[in-house]
Design an enzyme around this catalytic site. Structure first.
Site, PDB file in Angstrom:
ATOM      1  N   LYS A  35      70.134  44.616   3.317  1.00 50.05           N
ATOM      2  CA  LYS A  35      69.354  43.709   4.172  1.00 50.05           C
ATOM      3  C   LYS A  35      69.003  44.310   5.524  1.00 50.05           C
ATOM      4  CE  LYS A  35      73.166  41.097   6.133  1.00 50.05           C
ATOM      5  NZ  LYS A  35      73.539  39.797   6.618  1.00 50.05           N
ATOM      6  N   GLY A  40      73.782  51.759   6.336  1.00 51.51           N
ATOM      7  CA  GLY A  40      74.795  50.791   6.750  1.00 51.51           C
ATOM      8  C   GLY A  40      75.144  50.818   8.228  1.00 51.51           C
ATOM      9  N   GLY A 187      91.262  49.043  23.766  1.00 57.23           N
ATOM     10  CA  GLY A 187      91.401  50.500  23.911  1.00 57.23           C
ATOM     11  C   GLY A 187      91.650  51.148  22.563  1.00 57.23           C
ATOM     12  N   HIS A 454      86.840  85.616  15.138  1.00 57.93           N
ATOM     13  CA  HIS A 454      87.091  85.681  16.580  1.00 57.93           C
ATOM     14  C   HIS A 454      85.762  85.816  17.317  1.00 57.93           C
ATOM     15  CE1 HIS A 454      88.993  86.761  20.353  1.00 57.93           C
ATOM     16  NE2 HIS A 454      88.149  87.766  20.457  1.00 57.93           N
TER      17      HIS A 454
HETATM   18  P1  FAD Z   1      78.806  49.227   6.087  1.00 57.61           P
HETATM   19  O1  FAD Z   1      78.511  50.553   6.609  1.00 57.61           O
HETATM   20  O2  FAD Z   1      79.096  48.121   7.038  1.00 57.61           O
HETATM   21  O3  FAD Z   1      77.574  48.819   5.157  1.00 57.61           O
HETATM   22  C1  FAD Z   1      77.477  47.574   4.576  1.00 57.61           C
HETATM   23  C2  FAD Z   1      76.020  47.262   4.380  1.00 57.61           C
HETATM   24  O4  FAD Z   1      75.900  46.078   3.591  1.00 57.61           O
HETATM   25  C3  FAD Z   1      75.271  46.964   5.682  1.00 57.61           C
HETATM   26  O5  FAD Z   1      74.166  47.840   5.805  1.00 57.61           O
HETATM   27  C4  FAD Z   1      74.809  45.512   5.544  1.00 57.61           C
HETATM   28  O6  FAD Z   1      73.523  45.286   6.085  1.00 57.61           O
HETATM   29  C5  FAD Z   1      74.778  45.336   4.025  1.00 57.61           C
HETATM   30  N1  FAD Z   1      74.983  43.949   3.584  1.00 57.61           N
HETATM   31  C6  FAD Z   1      75.995  43.107   3.898  1.00 57.61           C
HETATM   32  N2  FAD Z   1      75.861  41.941   3.223  1.00 57.61           N
HETATM   33  C7  FAD Z   1      74.736  42.049   2.480  1.00 57.61           C
HETATM   34  C8  FAD Z   1      74.063  41.196   1.574  1.00 57.61           C
HETATM   35  N3  FAD Z   1      74.535  39.981   1.263  1.00 57.61           N
HETATM   36  N4  FAD Z   1      72.916  41.630   0.997  1.00 57.61           N
HETATM   37  C9  FAD Z   1      72.420  42.873   1.277  1.00 57.61           C
HETATM   38  N5  FAD Z   1      73.018  43.724   2.120  1.00 57.61           N
HETATM   39  C10 FAD Z   1      74.163  43.332   2.705  1.00 57.61           C
HETATM   40  N6  FAD Z   1      83.707  55.637  10.792  1.00 57.61           N
HETATM   41  C11 FAD Z   1      83.925  56.972  10.682  1.00 57.61           C
HETATM   42  O7  FAD Z   1      84.435  57.408   9.647  1.00 57.61           O
HETATM   43  N7  FAD Z   1      83.581  57.829  11.683  1.00 57.61           N
HETATM   44  C12 FAD Z   1      83.025  57.395  12.832  1.00 57.61           C
HETATM   45  O8  FAD Z   1      82.719  58.200  13.709  1.00 57.61           O
HETATM   46  C13 FAD Z   1      82.796  56.008  12.999  1.00 57.61           C
HETATM   47  N8  FAD Z   1      82.232  55.530  14.127  1.00 57.61           N
HETATM   48  C14 FAD Z   1      81.987  54.193  14.233  1.00 57.61           C
HETATM   49  C15 FAD Z   1      81.415  53.715  15.413  1.00 57.61           C
HETATM   50  C16 FAD Z   1      81.144  52.363  15.556  1.00 57.61           C
HETATM   51  C17 FAD Z   1      80.524  51.855  16.846  1.00 57.61           C
HETATM   52  C18 FAD Z   1      81.424  51.464  14.491  1.00 57.61           C
HETATM   53  C19 FAD Z   1      81.099  50.010  14.618  1.00 57.61           C
HETATM   54  C20 FAD Z   1      82.002  51.921  13.316  1.00 57.61           C
HETATM   55  C21 FAD Z   1      82.295  53.288  13.183  1.00 57.61           C
HETATM   56  N9  FAD Z   1      82.892  53.803  12.033  1.00 57.61           N
HETATM   57  C22 FAD Z   1      83.149  55.141  11.925  1.00 57.61           C
HETATM   58  C23 FAD Z   1      83.267  52.924  10.919  1.00 57.61           C
HETATM   59  C24 FAD Z   1      82.210  53.001   9.802  1.00 57.61           C
HETATM   60  O9  FAD Z   1      80.944  52.690  10.344  1.00 57.61           O
HETATM   61  C25 FAD Z   1      82.573  52.033   8.687  1.00 57.61           C
HETATM   62  O10 FAD Z   1      83.900  52.257   8.272  1.00 57.61           O
HETATM   63  C26 FAD Z   1      81.637  52.232   7.505  1.00 57.61           C
HETATM   64  O11 FAD Z   1      80.298  52.029   7.888  1.00 57.61           O
HETATM   65  C27 FAD Z   1      81.994  51.279   6.371  1.00 57.61           C
HETATM   66  O12 FAD Z   1      81.121  51.499   5.312  1.00 57.61           O
HETATM   67  P2  FAD Z   1      80.769  50.363   4.247  1.00 57.61           P
HETATM   68  O13 FAD Z   1      79.833  50.995   3.285  1.00 57.61           O
HETATM   69  O14 FAD Z   1      82.004  49.747   3.735  1.00 57.61           O
HETATM   70  O15 FAD Z   1      80.031  49.212   5.076  1.00 57.61           O
HETATM   71  P1  NAI Z   2      90.665  48.910  16.810  1.00 54.03           P
HETATM   72  O1  NAI Z   2      91.492  48.067  15.928  1.00 54.03           O
HETATM   73  O2  NAI Z   2      90.720  50.390  16.709  1.00 54.03           O
HETATM   74  O3  NAI Z   2      91.020  48.572  18.339  1.00 54.03           O
HETATM   75  C1  NAI Z   2      90.913  47.282  18.875  1.00 54.03           C
HETATM   76  C2  NAI Z   2      91.833  47.192  20.079  1.00 54.03           C
HETATM   77  O4  NAI Z   2      91.575  45.966  20.778  1.00 54.03           O
HETATM   78  C3  NAI Z   2      93.312  47.187  19.704  1.00 54.03           C
HETATM   79  O5  NAI Z   2      93.973  48.234  20.349  1.00 54.03           O
HETATM   80  C4  NAI Z   2      93.787  45.800  20.166  1.00 54.03           C
HETATM   81  O6  NAI Z   2      95.111  45.806  20.639  1.00 54.03           O
HETATM   82  C5  NAI Z   2      92.802  45.467  21.284  1.00 54.03           C
HETATM   83  N1  NAI Z   2      92.669  44.025  21.556  1.00 54.03           N
HETATM   84  C6  NAI Z   2      92.569  42.997  20.668  1.00 54.03           C
HETATM   85  N2  NAI Z   2      92.458  41.806  21.320  1.00 54.03           N
HETATM   86  C7  NAI Z   2      92.478  42.084  22.656  1.00 54.03           C
HETATM   87  C8  NAI Z   2      92.404  41.271  23.837  1.00 54.03           C
HETATM   88  N3  NAI Z   2      92.271  39.938  23.789  1.00 54.03           N
HETATM   89  N4  NAI Z   2      92.470  41.888  25.046  1.00 54.03           N
HETATM   90  C9  NAI Z   2      92.599  43.228  25.126  1.00 54.03           C
HETATM   91  N5  NAI Z   2      92.684  44.043  24.029  1.00 54.03           N
HETATM   92  C10 NAI Z   2      92.614  43.475  22.812  1.00 54.03           C
HETATM   93  O7  NAI Z   2      89.164  48.370  16.631  1.00 54.03           O
HETATM   94  P2  NAI Z   2      87.784  48.921  17.163  1.00 54.03           P
HETATM   95  O8  NAI Z   2      87.967  49.866  18.286  1.00 54.03           O
HETATM   96  O9  NAI Z   2      86.947  47.713  17.370  1.00 54.03           O
HETATM   97  O10 NAI Z   2      87.229  49.748  15.924  1.00 54.03           O
HETATM   98  C11 NAI Z   2      87.080  49.140  14.625  1.00 54.03           C
HETATM   99  C12 NAI Z   2      87.178  50.172  13.544  1.00 54.03           C
HETATM  100  O11 NAI Z   2      86.014  50.997  13.532  1.00 54.03           O
HETATM  101  C13 NAI Z   2      88.329  51.150  13.738  1.00 54.03           C
HETATM  102  O12 NAI Z   2      89.495  50.620  13.159  1.00 54.03           O
HETATM  103  C14 NAI Z   2      87.877  52.377  13.030  1.00 54.03           C
HETATM  104  O13 NAI Z   2      88.320  52.317  11.697  1.00 54.03           O
HETATM  105  C15 NAI Z   2      86.364  52.286  13.056  1.00 54.03           C
HETATM  106  N6  NAI Z   2      85.844  53.314  13.960  1.00 54.03           N
HETATM  107  C16 NAI Z   2      86.076  54.627  13.691  1.00 54.03           C
HETATM  108  C17 NAI Z   2      85.634  55.624  14.523  1.00 54.03           C
HETATM  109  C18 NAI Z   2      85.931  57.035  14.190  1.00 54.03           C
HETATM  110  O14 NAI Z   2      86.351  57.318  13.085  1.00 54.03           O
HETATM  111  N7  NAI Z   2      85.724  57.971  15.093  1.00 54.03           N
HETATM  112  C19 NAI Z   2      84.878  55.319  15.736  1.00 54.03           C
HETATM  113  C20 NAI Z   2      84.714  53.902  15.955  1.00 54.03           C
HETATM  114  C21 NAI Z   2      85.162  52.966  15.079  1.00 54.03           C
END
Ligand code: FAD
Ligand code: NAI
Length: 470
Positions: A35, A40, A187, A454
């Site tokens: 959608k 994603g 954090g 290196h």
């Molecule tokens: P998603 O990527 O969430 O994809 C699900 C898709 O399903 C979406 O496009 C949505 O539109 C679609 N969808 C949902 N419901 C419907 C429906 N009913 N019909 C049609 N389509 C639908 N992970 C890493 O490994 N490295 C990172 O550096 C990293 N950085 C991140 C930074 C941020 C800011 C965020 C928010 C997340 C980050 N993540 C990172 C986490 C990563 O994005 C997710 O773990 C990953 O995208 C999950 O993949 P997924 O396929 O399960 O779902």
């Molecule tokens: P997170 O679970 O990593 O961190 C959320 C933090 O918010 C926790 O430390 C929690 O204690 C704190 N928190 C909760 N309620 C609070 C409150 N009321 N006041 C102050 N602090 C509070 O979740 P986040 O950062 O939102 O990321 C979600 C997921 O996305 C991660 O778990 C990760 O799997 C994925 N992600 C991965 C990345 C990567 O691989 N480089 C980059 C960004 C996201």
């Protein structure tokens, strides 16, 4: 009735699109429903956009400090509008690439929101089981169904969360204006990547974290070091600090958002022009199950439950990625997608799910895989830690890196690699070598047989391995 598809995938994130490609390449006829962005959360509003912005922010920070290394810049600034356009361009390029791959293997892509109408039904003509999904007016019938609908940001039920300028990560990624001051609630991984990004851009950043440390899911040393490094960039980090409410206020004639929190039980406040709320992500299944759907997969707190083959409680219906319990990472979702497709085809899982690298793209980068020393101790395994401080690594010195290190955890008796934990430049690229070593049961000696070029950051791996049983 015609069963048109072998597999219907709902959601084209890194879970869904990788599964769809894998299934089609193995001969299944596949339909994908998406959608929003093909790619994603990861591609549209997660991994890729954050790392694109971090890349520019890092270049800016380096160039600003360039005089000492003979890099003279005048009038250096970041154009947030152009940066935002560039980020969108990167997303479009990669999303287009996935769509082209779909076309190549004849995957049918349906744009719109999918709703599941029927599950585990039997076709009266063929006796075959089928699942039915609708997208707008279109009805799709498939033998198997994969739910890969991902996650969305958690919203805190606190006063002031709806105020203008209180943003989640998706909102902040769309920002195309400079921000003077930013308060980050949480954090965790998202919070710390944005703290690093905006601090590099010159924004005054304050972090409010409820637990007693930042990056609480990772080794303590990472959070402690990052806190010190960010402090040098004037980032204020409050731990054991729980947000209570947000209200509007004014400072020096400018509108600000005032965050009230309890820090070690004492009421405190911090203010900023914008507030990022990054307190975790919840499984997303909104409107997925039609009201009249009788047979439904079991869920727990909104997450779709699966067995070790990623099959839900409904036969023929699978789920992967952020929508199921467990680690929420793009590479985990993709690996689960490959394994779920193998399960559908009665094959062995091609990917080991017990060795998962995790990375944080701060400056310096953090990367970790396998056991920590504490986890090994709990299991009664005697270990040796091989540590290398990057101050003695040529590439780290010449690129003027912050204090960084890597640690390799080895089983004392056998020399088997159990884990690796790094905080240094290019850690996120180097960690893959250790995933491979752990999966293949390599010892420190076997890993040490390879020559590393290196000068590279990677030489540090050889240096650390050399210290085994020294
Ligand atoms: P998603 O990527 O969430 O994809 C699900 C898709 O399903 C979406 O496009 C949505 O539109 C679609 N969808 C949902 N419901 C419907 C429906 N009913 N019909 C049609 N389509 C639908 N992970 C890493 O490994 N490295 C990172 O550096 C990293 N950085 C991140 C930074 C941020 C800011 C965020 C928010 C997340 C980050 N993540 C990172 C986490 C990563 O994005 C997710 O773990 C990953 O995208 C999950 O993949 P997924 O396929 O399960 O779902
Ligand atoms: P997170 O679970 O990593 O961190 C959320 C933090 O918010 C926790 O430390 C929690 O204690 C704190 N928190 C909760 N309620 C609070 C409150 N009321 N006041 C102050 N602090 C509070 O979740 P986040 O950062 O939102 O990321 C979600 C997921 O996305 C991660 O778990 C990760 O799997 C994925 N992600 C991965 C990345 C990567 O691989 N480089 C980059 C960004 C996201």
């Amino acid at each position: 009735m015609e069963i048109k598809y072998d597999l219907i995938v709902i959601g084209a994130g890194p879970g869904g699109y990788v599964a769809a490609l894998s299934a089609a390449r193995q001969g299944m006829k596949v339909a994908v429903v998406e959608k929003q962005t093909v790619g994603g959360t990861c591609l549209g509003r997660g991994c890729i956009p954050t790392k694109t912005l971090l890349h520019t922010a890092e270049l800016y920070k380096e160039a600003k400090e360039g005089e000492e290394i003979g890099l003279l810049t005048s009038g250096l600034s970041v154009d947030m509008g152009k940066l935002n356009q560039y980020k969108n361009q990167v997303v479009d390029t990669l999303s287009g690439g996935i769509e082209a791959s779909f076309k190549k293997v004849k995957i049918a892509l349906f744009r719109g929101e999918a709703s599941i109408l029927q599950l585990d039904q039997t076709d009266p003509d063929s006796g075959e089981k089928y699942q039915q999904v609708c997208v707008g007016e279109e009805s799709l019938i498939g033998r198997k169904l994969l739910i890969a609908t991902g996650s969305e940001p958690v919203h805190l039920p606190l006063p002031g969360m709806d105020l203008d300028g209180v943003w989640d990560s998706t909102d902040l990624l769309d920002n195309d204006q400079p921000i003077d001051s930013l308060v980050i609630i949480g954090g965790g991984v998202i919070g710390m990547e944005f703290a690093s990004l905006y601090a590099s851009l010159g924004t005054k950043v304050t972090v409010i974290e409820a637990l007693d440390r930042i990056l609480a899911t990772l080794d303590k040393e990472f959070g402690q070091n990052l806190k010190m490094i960010l402090k040098k960039q004037s980032v204020e980090i409050h731990t054991s600090a729980k947000l209570q409410s947000i209200e509007e206020g004014s400072e020096d004639g400018k509108r600000v958002l005032i965050c009230h929190y309890l820090e070690k039980e004492k009421p405190q406040l911090s203010s900023g022009e914008k507030v990022l709320v990054a307190v975790g992500r919840r499984a997303y299944t909104d409107r997925l199950f039609d009201d009249k759907l009788e047979v439904r997969p079991q869920t727990e707190r909104g997450k779709v439950l699966v067995d070790e083959r990623f099959e839900t409680s409904v036969p023929g219906v699978y789920a992967i990625g952020d929508v199921i319990p467990g680690i929420q990472l793009a590479h985990v979702a993709s690996a689960q997608g490959e394994n779920a497709v193998a399960a559908m085809l009665g094959k062995e899982p091609p990917i080991r799910m017990d060795v998962v690298p995790s990375c944080v793209y701060t400056s310096p980068e953090i990367a970790s895989v396998g056991m920590t020393a504490d986890e090994a101790k709990e299991k009664g395994i005697e270990t040796e830690t091989l540590k290398f401080v990057m101050g003695a690594n040529g590439k780290s010195v010449l690129t003027r890196q912050e204090r960084s290190f890597l640690r390799i955890l080895v089983e004392k008796e056998t020399g088997r690699i159990l884990g690796a934990h790094m905080m240094c430049a290019r850690a996120t690229d180097m960690i893959g070598e250790f995933s491979s070593a752990i999966v293949n049961g390599l010892t420190a000696d076997r890993m040490g047989e390879a020559i590393r070029p290196h000068p590279t950051f990677n030489e540090a791996v050889a240096e650390a391995l050399r210290t085994f049983k020294e």
